[in-house]
Motif scaffolding. Sequence first.
Motif, PDB file in Angstrom:
ATOM      1  N   LEU A  21       0.899  35.391  -8.764  1.00 18.60           N
ATOM      2  CA  LEU A  21       1.389  34.012  -8.756  1.00 18.60           C
ATOM      3  C   LEU A  21       0.476  33.129  -7.906  1.00 18.60           C
ATOM      4  CD1 LEU A  21       3.414  31.803  -9.415  1.00 18.60           C
ATOM      5  CD2 LEU A  21       4.825  32.644  -7.518  1.00 18.60           C
ATOM      6  N   ALA A  22       0.099  33.632  -6.735  1.00 15.03           N
ATOM      7  CA  ALA A  22      -0.794  32.868  -5.857  1.00 15.03           C
ATOM      8  C   ALA A  22      -2.090  32.544  -6.590  1.00 15.03           C
ATOM      9  CB  ALA A  22      -1.080  33.645  -4.572  1.00 15.03           C
ATOM     10  N   TRP A  23      -2.647  33.529  -7.287  1.00 11.82           N
ATOM     11  CA  TRP A  23      -3.898  33.281  -7.989  1.00 11.82           C
ATOM     12  C   TRP A  23      -3.728  32.246  -9.081  1.00 11.82           C
ATOM     13  CZ3 TRP A  23      -8.477  32.319  -7.612  1.00 11.82           C
ATOM     14  CH2 TRP A  23      -9.291  32.137  -8.722  1.00 11.82           C
ATOM     15  N   SER A  24      -2.652  32.315  -9.853  1.00  4.93           N
ATOM     16  CA  SER A  24      -2.430  31.334 -10.915  1.00  4.93           C
ATOM     17  C   SER A  24      -2.412  29.919 -10.348  1.00  4.93           C
ATOM     18  CB  SER A  24      -1.110  31.614 -11.638  1.00  4.93           C
ATOM     19  OG  SER A  24      -1.192  32.831 -12.333  1.00  4.93           O
ATOM     20  N   GLU A  27      -5.959  29.023  -8.828  1.00  6.23           N
ATOM     21  CA  GLU A  27      -6.940  28.795  -9.884  1.00  6.23           C
ATOM     22  C   GLU A  27      -6.763  27.413 -10.516  1.00  6.23           C
ATOM     23  OE1 GLU A  27      -9.091  30.999 -13.540  1.00  6.23           O
ATOM     24  OE2 GLU A  27      -6.903  31.160 -13.525  1.00  6.23           O
ATOM     25  N   GLN A  28      -5.537  26.987 -10.721  1.00  2.21           N
ATOM     26  CA  GLN A  28      -5.312  25.646 -11.266  1.00  2.21           C
ATOM     27  C   GLN A  28      -5.884  24.576 -10.341  1.00  2.21           C
ATOM     28  OE1 GLN A  28      -4.375  24.844 -14.383  1.00  2.21           O
ATOM     29  NE2 GLN A  28      -4.595  27.057 -14.548  1.00  2.21           N
ATOM     30  N   ARG A  29      -5.716  24.779  -9.033  1.00  6.55           N
ATOM     31  CA  ARG A  29      -6.273  23.834  -8.065  1.00  6.55           C
ATOM     32  C   ARG A  29      -7.795  23.841  -8.152  1.00  6.55           C
ATOM     33  NH1 ARG A  29      -4.316  20.052  -4.309  1.00  6.55           N
ATOM     34  NH2 ARG A  29      -2.469  20.801  -5.333  1.00  6.55           N
ATOM     35  N   TYR A  41     -14.129  33.461  -9.654  1.00  6.77           N
ATOM     36  CA  TYR A  41     -14.038  34.930  -9.684  1.00  6.77           C
ATOM     37  C   TYR A  41     -14.048  35.484  -8.258  1.00  6.77           C
ATOM     38  CZ  TYR A  41     -15.069  39.802 -10.732  1.00  6.77           C
ATOM     39  OH  TYR A  41     -15.023  41.171 -10.794  1.00  6.77           O
ATOM     40  N   ASP A  42     -14.989  35.017  -7.440  1.00 10.79           N
ATOM     41  CA  ASP A  42     -15.043  35.457  -6.045  1.00 10.79           C
ATOM     42  C   ASP A  42     -13.765  35.073  -5.303  1.00 10.79           C
ATOM     43  OD1 ASP A  42     -17.564  36.453  -6.548  1.00 10.79           O
ATOM     44  OD2 ASP A  42     -18.620  34.899  -5.406  1.00 10.79           O
ATOM     45  N   ALA A  43     -13.285  33.851  -5.543  1.00 15.74           N
ATOM     46  CA  ALA A  43     -12.055  33.394  -4.895  1.00 15.74           C
ATOM     47  C   ALA A  43     -10.876  34.287  -5.280  1.00 15.74           C
ATOM     48  CB  ALA A  43     -11.771  31.939  -5.263  1.00 15.74           C
ATOM     49  N   HIS A  44     -10.841  34.715  -6.528  1.00 15.87           N
ATOM     50  CA  HIS A  44      -9.756  35.594  -6.985  1.00 15.87           C
ATOM     51  C   HIS A  44      -9.764  36.905  -6.212  1.00 15.87           C
ATOM     52  CE1 HIS A  44      -7.663  37.542 -10.725  1.00 15.87           C
ATOM     53  NE2 HIS A  44      -6.956  37.649  -9.634  1.00 15.87           N
ATOM     54  N   LEU A  45     -10.935  37.518  -6.078  1.00 20.83           N
ATOM     55  CA  LEU A  45     -11.036  38.783  -5.340  1.00 20.83           C
ATOM     56  C   LEU A  45     -10.654  38.604  -3.874  1.00 20.83           C
ATOM     57  CD1 LEU A  45     -14.365  40.184  -6.817  1.00 20.83           C
ATOM     58  CD2 LEU A  45     -12.041  40.938  -7.337  1.00 20.83           C
TER      59      LEU A  45
END
Length: 145
Positions: A21-24, A27-29, A41-45
């Motif tokens: 949920l945090a990633w979703s 990522e929108q931001r 991609y790096d931010a997701h990891l």
Amino acid sequence: MGLMTGGWRLPMAASPASAGLAWSLVEQRLLTWGVGEDARYDAHLVLAELVANAVSVTPADGRITVGCDREAGGIVIGVADPCPRLLRAPAPLVELRPEDLDLREENFDLNGGWGLGIVGALSAAWGADPLPDGRGKVVWARLRA
């Protein structure tokens, strides 16, 4: 570092499911800010590692707070938790061999500890700061974007 006092932030349940949920939401931001695919991609990891660490030190009925802010030349992602223990830089990453791991069923998921190494490798800078109220810390990572 100011991440938890400015920018975007959201309290969440201290659950492994919160990482998705945090990633979703983050990522929108990042898409709104025009952040490119490689940086996202790096931010997701990084975010996944920070959430996992925060959840591991927070009681099951507790909360963590995920934050994201834009800076000149990059973004800052942080996760606050109620544990006041500040983190130190991990030892340098080394190559693991299968025989280095405890693969017994009861310990299979306890072979981690590489999360902050990943955060450090992908970030321009990272750190941990006590929250202003003294009731925990925020672990943050600055990424170029």
